[in-house]
Design a protein around this motif. Sequence first.
Motif, PDB file in Angstrom:
ATOM      1  N   TYR A 284       0.788  -1.236   0.000  1.00  0.00           N
ATOM      2  CA  TYR A 284       0.000   0.000   0.000  1.00  0.00           C
ATOM      3  C   TYR A 284       0.821   1.288   0.000  1.00  0.00           C
ATOM      4  CZ  TYR A 284      -3.578  -3.375   1.196  1.00  0.00           C
ATOM      5  OH  TYR A 284      -4.413  -4.464   1.195  1.00  0.00           O
ATOM      6  N   GLY A 285       2.143   1.156   0.142  1.00  0.00           N
ATOM      7  CA  GLY A 285       2.985   2.341   0.086  1.00  0.00           C
ATOM      8  C   GLY A 285       3.239   3.025   1.413  1.00  0.00           C
ATOM      9  N   PHE A 286       2.742   2.480   2.498  1.00  0.00           N
ATOM     10  CA  PHE A 286       2.981   3.056   3.823  1.00  0.00           C
ATOM     11  C   PHE A 286       3.011   1.931   4.853  1.00  0.00           C
ATOM     12  CE2 PHE A 286      -1.485   3.315   2.682  1.00  0.00           C
ATOM     13  CZ  PHE A 286      -2.108   2.614   3.710  1.00  0.00           C
ATOM     14  N   PRO A 287       3.747   2.109   5.954  1.00  0.00           N
ATOM     15  CA  PRO A 287       3.815   1.065   6.975  1.00  0.00           C
ATOM     16  C   PRO A 287       2.506   0.984   7.755  1.00  0.00           C
ATOM     17  CG  PRO A 287       4.988   2.996   7.720  1.00  0.00           C
ATOM     18  CD  PRO A 287       4.561   3.271   6.286  1.00  0.00           C
ATOM     19  N   CYS A 288       2.348  -0.085   8.492  1.00  0.00           N
ATOM     20  CA  CYS A 288       1.126  -0.294   9.273  1.00  0.00           C
ATOM     21  C   CYS A 288       1.272   0.334  10.659  1.00  0.00           C
ATOM     22  CB  CYS A 288       0.836  -1.790   9.404  1.00  0.00           C
ATOM     23  SG  CYS A 288      -0.657  -2.127  10.373  1.00  0.00           S
ATOM     24  N   SER A 289       0.547   1.411  10.888  1.00  0.00           N
ATOM     25  CA  SER A 289       0.623   2.091  12.185  1.00  0.00           C
ATOM     26  C   SER A 289       0.055   1.217  13.301  1.00  0.00           C
ATOM     27  CB  SER A 289      -0.103   3.432  12.136  1.00  0.00           C
ATOM     28  OG  SER A 289      -1.468   3.256  11.838  1.00  0.00           O
ATOM     29  N   ARG A 290      -0.889   0.373  12.965  1.00  0.00           N
ATOM     30  CA  ARG A 290      -1.468  -0.502  13.994  1.00  0.00           C
ATOM     31  C   ARG A 290      -0.455  -1.554  14.451  1.00  0.00           C
ATOM     32  NH1 ARG A 290      -7.166  -3.625  13.474  1.00  0.00           N
ATOM     33  NH2 ARG A 290      -7.120  -4.409  15.599  1.00  0.00           N
ATOM     34  N   ALA A 291       0.364  -2.065  13.545  1.00  0.00           N
ATOM     35  CA  ALA A 291       1.432  -3.000  13.927  1.00  0.00           C
ATOM     36  C   ALA A 291       2.461  -2.282  14.794  1.00  0.00           C
ATOM     37  CB  ALA A 291       2.098  -3.590  12.690  1.00  0.00           C
ATOM     38  N   GLN A 292       2.777  -1.043  14.449  1.00  0.00           N
ATOM     39  CA  GLN A 292       3.717  -0.265  15.237  1.00  0.00           C
ATOM     40  C   GLN A 292       3.166   0.002  16.638  1.00  0.00           C
ATOM     41  OE1 GLN A 292       4.139   2.970  12.448  1.00  0.00           O
ATOM     42  NE2 GLN A 292       5.818   1.975  11.367  1.00  0.00           N
ATOM     43  N   SER A 293       1.871   0.275  16.734  1.00  0.00           N
ATOM     44  CA  SER A 293       1.237   0.482  18.041  1.00  0.00           C
ATOM     45  C   SER A 293       1.233  -0.799  18.863  1.00  0.00           C
ATOM     46  CB  SER A 293      -0.203   0.970  17.870  1.00  0.00           C
ATOM     47  OG  SER A 293      -0.217   2.249  17.301  1.00  0.00           O
ATOM     48  N   SER A 294       0.982  -1.912  18.196  1.00  0.00           N
ATOM     49  CA  SER A 294       0.997  -3.202  18.880  1.00  0.00           C
ATOM     50  C   SER A 294       2.391  -3.482  19.441  1.00  0.00           C
ATOM     51  CB  SER A 294       0.560  -4.313  17.929  1.00  0.00           C
ATOM     52  OG  SER A 294       0.413  -5.527  18.605  1.00  0.00           O
ATOM     53  N   LEU A 295       3.420  -3.215  18.649  1.00  0.00           N
ATOM     54  CA  LEU A 295       4.784  -3.419  19.114  1.00  0.00           C
ATOM     55  C   LEU A 295       5.099  -2.495  20.283  1.00  0.00           C
ATOM     56  CD1 LEU A 295       7.525  -4.736  18.989  1.00  0.00           C
ATOM     57  CD2 LEU A 295       8.138  -3.127  17.162  1.00  0.00           C
ATOM     58  N   ALA A 296       4.676  -1.257  20.218  1.00  0.00           N
ATOM     59  CA  ALA A 296       4.912  -0.321  21.329  1.00  0.00           C
ATOM     60  C   ALA A 296       4.252  -0.827  22.612  1.00  0.00           C
ATOM     61  CB  ALA A 296       4.394   1.067  20.966  1.00  0.00           C
ATOM     62  N   ALA A 297       3.056  -1.378  22.506  1.00  0.00           N
ATOM     63  CA  ALA A 297       2.370  -1.915  23.678  1.00  0.00           C
ATOM     64  C   ALA A 297       3.096  -3.147  24.224  1.00  0.00           C
ATOM     65  CB  ALA A 297       0.924  -2.259  23.327  1.00  0.00           C
ATOM     66  N   ILE A 298       3.604  -3.993  23.332  1.00  0.00           N
ATOM     67  CA  ILE A 298       4.371  -5.169  23.748  1.00  0.00           C
ATOM     68  C   ILE A 298       5.643  -4.727  24.461  1.00  0.00           C
ATOM     69  CG2 ILE A 298       5.794  -7.071  22.865  1.00  0.00           C
ATOM     70  CD1 ILE A 298       3.603  -7.455  20.680  1.00  0.00           C
ATOM     71  N   GLU A 299       6.342  -3.757  23.900  1.00  0.00           N
ATOM     72  CA  GLU A 299       7.584  -3.289  24.515  1.00  0.00           C
ATOM     73  C   GLU A 299       7.326  -2.628  25.862  1.00  0.00           C
ATOM     74  OE1 GLU A 299       9.381  -1.070  21.274  1.00  0.00           O
ATOM     75  OE2 GLU A 299      10.635  -2.811  20.822  1.00  0.00           O
ATOM     76  N   ALA A 300       6.233  -1.881  25.984  1.00  0.00           N
ATOM     77  CA  ALA A 300       5.890  -1.261  27.263  1.00  0.00           C
ATOM     78  C   ALA A 300       5.600  -2.327  28.316  1.00  0.00           C
ATOM     79  CB  ALA A 300       4.687  -0.338  27.096  1.00  0.00           C
ATOM     80  N   ALA A 301       4.829  -3.341  27.939  1.00  0.00           N
ATOM     81  CA  ALA A 301       4.530  -4.424  28.879  1.00  0.00           C
ATOM     82  C   ALA A 301       5.800  -5.182  29.235  1.00  0.00           C
ATOM     83  CB  ALA A 301       3.485  -5.368  28.284  1.00  0.00           C
ATOM     84  N   GLY A 302       6.627  -5.461  28.250  1.00  0.00           N
ATOM     85  CA  GLY A 302       7.852  -6.214  28.484  1.00  0.00           C
ATOM     86  C   GLY A 302       8.853  -5.491  29.356  1.00  0.00           C
ATOM     87  N   SER A 303       8.814  -4.162  29.343  1.00  0.00           N
ATOM     88  CA  SER A 303       9.771  -3.387  30.138  1.00  0.00           C
ATOM     89  C   SER A 303       9.547  -3.566  31.644  1.00  0.00           C
ATOM     90  CB  SER A 303       9.686  -1.903  29.766  1.00  0.00           C
ATOM     91  OG  SER A 303       8.477  -1.335  30.233  1.00  0.00           O
ATOM     92  N   ARG A 304       8.408  -4.120  32.025  1.00  0.00           N
ATOM     93  CA  ARG A 304       8.123  -4.347  33.457  1.00  0.00           C
ATOM     94  C   ARG A 304       8.839  -5.577  33.997  1.00  0.00           C
ATOM     95  NH1 ARG A 304       2.103  -4.623  32.217  1.00  0.00           N
ATOM     96  NH2 ARG A 304       2.494  -6.657  33.100  1.00  0.00           N
ATOM     97  N   PHE A 305       9.378  -6.402  33.105  1.00  0.00           N
ATOM     98  CA  PHE A 305       9.955  -7.675  33.518  1.00  0.00           C
ATOM     99  C   PHE A 305      11.424  -7.760  33.131  1.00  0.00           C
ATOM    100  CE2 PHE A 305       5.502  -8.274  32.349  1.00  0.00           C
ATOM    101  CZ  PHE A 305       4.980  -8.643  33.579  1.00  0.00           C
ATOM    102  N   GLY A 306      12.253  -8.099  34.078  1.00  0.00           N
ATOM    103  CA  GLY A 306      13.659  -8.320  33.784  1.00  0.00           C
ATOM    104  C   GLY A 306      13.919  -9.765  33.415  1.00  0.00           C
TER     105      GLY A 306
END
Length: 92
Positions: free
Chosen positions: A59-81
């Motif tokens: 489609y000529g542009f990246p998927c913002s929803r995938a980027q948001s999903s990754l940001a949420a995963i990284e935020a959740a993951g940052s709580r755990f060492g």
Amino acid sequence: MPEMTFTVRWPDGSRQQCYSPSLVVHDHLSPGTAYAVAEFLDRSRTALHAASERVRAAYGFPCSRAQSSLAAIEAAGSRFGAGEVVVEEMAP
């Protein structure tokens, strides 16, 4: 482009539903499998980046929803060492 969701269980027992615009996540994560937090984060980054790039190619542009999903995963993951993340379910 077929989209999918996948549900993960974090080390504290909390669950998170994640989105991907592509089934490419199946190449990086498997349902029923436990991953160390750091490994899960690496695999998720790779999978969701690939999924977003598939959208860009189509489609000529990246998927913002995938980027948001990754940001949420990284935020959740940052709580755990340490600990394990279990991929509970993957659904189209």
